[in-house]
Design a protein around this motif. Structure first.
Motif, PDB file in Angstrom:
ATOM      1  N   LYS A   1      31.433  47.078  35.598  1.00 49.69           N
ATOM      2  CA  LYS A   1      32.563  46.088  35.702  1.00 49.69           C
ATOM      3  C   LYS A   1      33.566  46.654  36.732  1.00 49.69           C
ATOM      4  CE  LYS A   1      35.919  44.140  32.600  1.00 49.69           C
ATOM      5  NZ  LYS A   1      37.122  44.770  32.269  1.00 49.69           N
ATOM      6  N   ASN A   2      33.872  47.513  36.901  1.00 45.22           N
ATOM      7  CA  ASN A   2      34.889  48.170  37.811  1.00 45.22           C
ATOM      8  C   ASN A   2      34.380  47.851  39.202  1.00 45.22           C
ATOM      9  OD1 ASN A   2      36.664  48.921  36.071  1.00 45.22           O
ATOM     10  ND2 ASN A   2      36.224  51.027  36.105  1.00 45.22           N
ATOM     11  N   LEU A   3      33.093  48.329  39.386  1.00 47.47           N
ATOM     12  CA  LEU A   3      32.475  48.134  40.648  1.00 47.47           C
ATOM     13  C   LEU A   3      32.024  46.797  40.841  1.00 47.47           C
ATOM     14  CD1 LEU A   3      30.474  51.500  40.469  1.00 47.47           C
ATOM     15  CD2 LEU A   3      31.926  50.871  42.169  1.00 47.47           C
ATOM     16  N   ARG A   4      32.157  45.921  40.165  1.00 49.77           N
ATOM     17  CA  ARG A   4      31.758  44.396  40.336  1.00 49.77           C
ATOM     18  C   ARG A   4      30.409  44.262  40.789  1.00 49.77           C
ATOM     19  NH1 ARG A   4      37.055  41.386  42.360  1.00 49.77           N
ATOM     20  NH2 ARG A   4      38.711  42.425  41.334  1.00 49.77           N
ATOM     21  N   THR A   5      29.618  44.763  39.936  1.00 49.34           N
ATOM     22  CA  THR A   5      28.002  44.834  40.499  1.00 49.34           C
ATOM     23  C   THR A   5      27.270  44.962  39.088  1.00 49.34           C
ATOM     24  OG1 THR A   5      26.217  46.109  41.718  1.00 49.34           O
ATOM     25  CG2 THR A   5      27.914  47.386  40.509  1.00 49.34           C
ATOM     26  N   ASP A   6      25.864  44.521  39.263  1.00 50.34           N
ATOM     27  CA  ASP A   6      25.029  44.576  38.199  1.00 50.34           C
ATOM     28  C   ASP A   6      24.021  45.899  37.972  1.00 50.34           C
ATOM     29  OD1 ASP A   6      23.410  43.631  40.221  1.00 50.34           O
ATOM     30  OD2 ASP A   6      22.991  41.615  39.013  1.00 50.34           O
TER      31      ASP A   6
END
Ligand code: SF4
Ligand code: SF4
Length: 353
Positions: free
Chosen positions: A93-98
């Motif tokens: 979530k923090n890194l805005r990645t999946d």
């Protein structure tokens, strides 16, 4: 910039990576600018951790739109399945990645912690599940000082990469024992603290003079990367000049010759023997001499030219260095083999004059 294969992960990683531990010390805008610049200059490996304040968030905010240009590595000190699962979710979530390329167990040290993390219901199972689900790519671990844990982890076959503190001073003695084992086991090595917390980028001039060779970021990073067992060195960066300088060093990298390596090792020995890291392992002293405090004043006096200031500070030290009875207890405990009684003698002579 030259890239090397990070062990079994098969990731091709730039020899200089971006250590994101210092991002909490700077604002979002500056973080964004230096991270983008790092990518522009060919750095394709960024390392952060759940424990590095808002570092993950800043990376996510700044460069998640360029996600296909870099590998992201993060870590968690969680030991149980549930805690690790939650941390992986938080990192995503923090890194805005999946997808996180490399997830590390953060600073596995004590045998009990290692056993707990590796047991049924432990953190490792959560990481394996995350890898199976395709939300992380690879699993690694980081460790300080505990060689036995490092060896267990490398030999276990569970980890594809290890992060250790390694620089020309090799304070944690991984150069001879751990790096060759990792190489032989095809476990990728990430060198953290390559500049010894910035010390090697601008050491005291007095030490540089005595070392006889330039001691700076270039020497320190080239020394590390000249070791084939290391895939990438990740200096912590927070200023644009650092990013540009470190990227330039990676870009122009050429292996050090045998002669150069020998000179660096000799200089490192000289530096190691003459500077106290303030770690406090030598304490307590039966005479109640506060060794790190006094040796810090000695360093200010000798290496930084702050003679009067150091003497003034020394006046305030309650138990002076001449209380040392040379029992040798501290010498046995100092991991850097400093001749503490001799240094204390010198400190007293200079600081009380
Ligand atoms: S050698 Fe001196 S400083 Fe070291 S433990 Fe003994 S008394 Fe303390
Ligand atoms: S003398 Fe050695 S053990 Fe004591 S603080 Fe300094 S480096 Fe650490």
């Amino acid at each position: 910039m030259l890239k090397r294969r990070l062990g079994k992960t098969n990731l091709m990683v730039s020899i200089i990576g971006f250590g994101a531990i210092k991002l909490p010390l700077i604002d979002r805008e500056t973080s964004g600018r230096i991270l983008s610049r790092a990518l522009d200059l060919g750095i394709n490996f960024i390392d952060t951790a759940r424990a590095y304040g808002d570092s993950e968030e800043k990376i996510g905010l700044a460069i998640s739109n360029r996600r296909d240009e870099f590998y992201i590595s993060t870590k968690s000190g969680a030991l149980t399945y549930e805690d690790m699962k939650k941390d992986v979710e938080a990192s995503l979530k923090n890194l805005r990645t999946d997808y996180i390329d490399l997830y590390l167990c953060h600073n596995l040290r004590y045998p009990d912690d290692y056993n707990r993390a590796m047991s049924s219901g432990g953190a490792i199972e959560a990481l394996k599940d995350a890898r199976r689900e395709g939300i992380i790519g690879h699993i690694g671990f980081s460790c300080h000082r505990f060689h036995e844990t490092m060896e267990r982890g490398i030999r276990s076959g569970l980890f594809e990469a290890i992060m250790v503190s390694y620089n020309m001073l090799d304070d944690e003695s991984v150069g001879e024992r751990i790096l060759p084992l990792a190489k032989e086991s095809d476990v990728g090595v990430i060198a953290m603290k390559p500049l010894a917390g910035g010390f090697l980028a601008s050491p005291p001039q007095e030490l540089v003079k005595r070392a006889g060779i330039p001691i700076n970021a270039e020497t320190a990073l080239k020394f590390i990367i000249s070791n084939d067992a290391v895939t990438t060195a990740i200096p912590g960066m927070m200023r644009m000049e650092e990013v540009e300088e470190n990227a330039r060093i990676g870009e122009n990298f050429a292996y050090m010759s045998g002669e150069e390596l020998k000179m660096v090792r000799e200089a490192a020995k000289l530096i190691s023997e003459s500077f106290c890291r303030g770690c406090g392992y030598c304490q307590p002293c039966p005479q109640e001499v506060r060794i790190p405090v006094i040796l810090r004043q000695l360093a200010y006096y000798k290496n930084y030219g702050l003679t009067e200031w150091a003497k003034w500070r020394y006046k305030m030290v309650e138990v002076k260095a001449d209380s040392c009875i040379q029992c040798g207890q501290c010498v046995e405990k100092c991991p850097y083999g400093l001749n503490i009684p001799e240094m204390l003698k010198e400190a007293h002579m200079l600081l009380s004059s």
